[in-house]
Design a protein around this motif. Sequence first.
Motif, PDB file in Angstrom:
ATOM      1  N   TYR A 176      -2.949   9.260   4.228  1.00  0.00           N
ATOM      2  CA  TYR A 176      -3.989   8.340   3.795  1.00  0.00           C
ATOM      3  C   TYR A 176      -3.457   7.466   2.669  1.00  0.00           C
ATOM      4  CZ  TYR A 176      -4.515  11.825   0.087  1.00  0.00           C
ATOM      5  OH  TYR A 176      -4.277  12.693  -0.945  1.00  0.00           O
ATOM      6  N   THR A 212       0.825  -1.193   0.000  1.00  0.00           N
ATOM      7  CA  THR A 212       0.000   0.000   0.000  1.00  0.00           C
ATOM      8  C   THR A 212       0.867   1.253   0.000  1.00  0.00           C
ATOM      9  OG1 THR A 212      -1.755  -1.133   1.212  1.00  0.00           O
ATOM     10  CG2 THR A 212      -1.789   1.264   1.239  1.00  0.00           C
ATOM     11  N   ARG A 270     -16.583  -2.197   5.926  1.00  0.00           N
ATOM     12  CA  ARG A 270     -15.284  -1.545   5.869  1.00  0.00           C
ATOM     13  C   ARG A 270     -15.333  -0.275   6.721  1.00  0.00           C
ATOM     14  NH1 ARG A 270     -14.567   0.001   0.095  1.00  0.00           N
ATOM     15  NH2 ARG A 270     -12.373   0.342   0.540  1.00  0.00           N
ATOM     16  N   SER A 307     -10.933  -2.356   5.944  1.00  0.00           N
ATOM     17  CA  SER A 307     -11.060  -1.102   6.673  1.00  0.00           C
ATOM     18  C   SER A 307     -10.549   0.054   5.822  1.00  0.00           C
ATOM     19  CB  SER A 307     -10.273  -1.156   7.991  1.00  0.00           C
ATOM     20  OG  SER A 307      -8.885  -1.253   7.736  1.00  0.00           O
ATOM     21  N   ARG A 308     -10.898   1.258   6.255  1.00  0.00           N
ATOM     22  CA  ARG A 308     -10.449   2.490   5.601  1.00  0.00           C
ATOM     23  C   ARG A 308      -9.769   3.337   6.674  1.00  0.00           C
ATOM     24  NH1 ARG A 308     -16.276   4.326   3.733  1.00  0.00           N
ATOM     25  NH2 ARG A 308     -16.761   3.282   5.700  1.00  0.00           N
ATOM     26  N   GLU A 309      -8.460   3.432   6.637  1.00  0.00           N
ATOM     27  CA  GLU A 309      -7.714   4.082   7.716  1.00  0.00           C
ATOM     28  C   GLU A 309      -6.947   5.295   7.224  1.00  0.00           C
ATOM     29  OE1 GLU A 309      -5.483   1.786  10.479  1.00  0.00           O
ATOM     30  OE2 GLU A 309      -6.692  -0.021  10.210  1.00  0.00           O
ATOM     31  N   ASP A 325     -13.910   6.254  -2.003  1.00  0.00           N
ATOM     32  CA  ASP A 325     -15.176   5.647  -1.583  1.00  0.00           C
ATOM     33  C   ASP A 325     -16.292   6.671  -1.460  1.00  0.00           C
ATOM     34  OD1 ASP A 325     -14.182   6.979   0.647  1.00  0.00           O
ATOM     35  OD2 ASP A 325     -15.075   5.538   2.046  1.00  0.00           O
ATOM     36  N   PHE A 331     -14.455   3.034   8.837  1.00  0.00           N
ATOM     37  CA  PHE A 331     -13.524   4.138   8.621  1.00  0.00           C
ATOM     38  C   PHE A 331     -12.848   4.448   9.948  1.00  0.00           C
ATOM     39  CE2 PHE A 331     -11.965   8.335   7.769  1.00  0.00           C
ATOM     40  CZ  PHE A 331     -11.817   8.431   6.393  1.00  0.00           C
ATOM     41  N   PHE A 339      -8.059   2.326  -0.240  1.00  0.00           N
ATOM     42  CA  PHE A 339      -8.419   1.738   1.039  1.00  0.00           C
ATOM     43  C   PHE A 339      -8.372   0.222   0.943  1.00  0.00           C
ATOM     44  CE2 PHE A 339     -10.963   5.787   1.773  1.00  0.00           C
ATOM     45  CZ  PHE A 339     -10.027   6.293   2.663  1.00  0.00           C
TER      46      PHE A 339
END
Length: 329
Positions: free
Chosen positions: A147, A114, A174, A155-157, A133, A176, A151
């Motif tokens: 960021y 990532t 998912r 999850s979206r972190e 998203d 946030f 994502f």
Amino acid sequence: MDRPTDKQIADVLAGIASVEEAKMVARWFATEAGSAYLASAFDRDAKTIGMGDEELYVPHTIPSEEVWTRIQKQIRRYRLRRILFRAAVVVIPLLLLAGMYKQLDERVSLFGETKYEEVYVPKGERMQIMFQDGSKVYINSDTYLRYPEKFGMKSREVELSGEAYFVVSPNKKRPFIVQLGGPSVQVVGTSFNVQNYPDDDKITVCLDEGKINMHLVSERQIPLQPGQRVVYDKEHDACQVISGDNVRYLSLWKENIIAFKDASLSEVITKLQRWYDVDFDVEKNVSQNLLITLISDQTILENVLLDLEKITPLKFEYDRKLKRVRVYL
């Protein structure tokens, strides 16, 4: 605007569409319907990806940098023309998933490492970001946000140091998560404000809509309901939940409204220093504990200082060249 056909969307994501088709689909991606389509496509197609199927994905490049540049310009023009902040960024996903697509853009790999983007908004400026998203974040002055380019599937972190207002697209599968350097805020779909400046001894989170959980370092969870704010003591890993009208004041900054409710003079000065990138010289006979309540839609510092003079016994003398404000009785 009218929804593009499935073929037009597929051609654009595959990088084989004409310039006009790319412009049309880019404008639609920038709408709420387009953002929702991208988010649902990710969730739907991700379910069909099995372990060992990575070889189905072949990276490709966008055939024309000119097309990509035009897409970015169109998105900013049609989606963010109404935003009052000085800068705006739109992050658009180029995820081509199993079932519909067999390729992924080389810059967004589902199975690779990532990659992260980092944004710092300096004092005196603000910014808005839209994620792939459909979630949005308004970033206040002197704030750092980190960021991922995409994502994850679970999850979206993001990581925040400073102040930001989040409007999160609902997705129960998912959540946030906003990492705050120890504690974190976890949501599914909601709107909330976070203050987490490094030089402050407290973190303040206020909730406008939905429901959030504040996760402490001690692994305790503090649920929050709309109209509540939680004040977290960084040193003692302790929280206080507060209900009241003050909550709405904390997020008015994103609408370019200056708002304070029973705030001390020292707190007001600290925020104005961040928002306008100026220094304040307060004379010794001026009490820093003076409480101030103010709502002002003025965006020019001189006008804000005039409003403060009307409601306090103080005088504010602004030197534009030195970017300094003298405060005296």
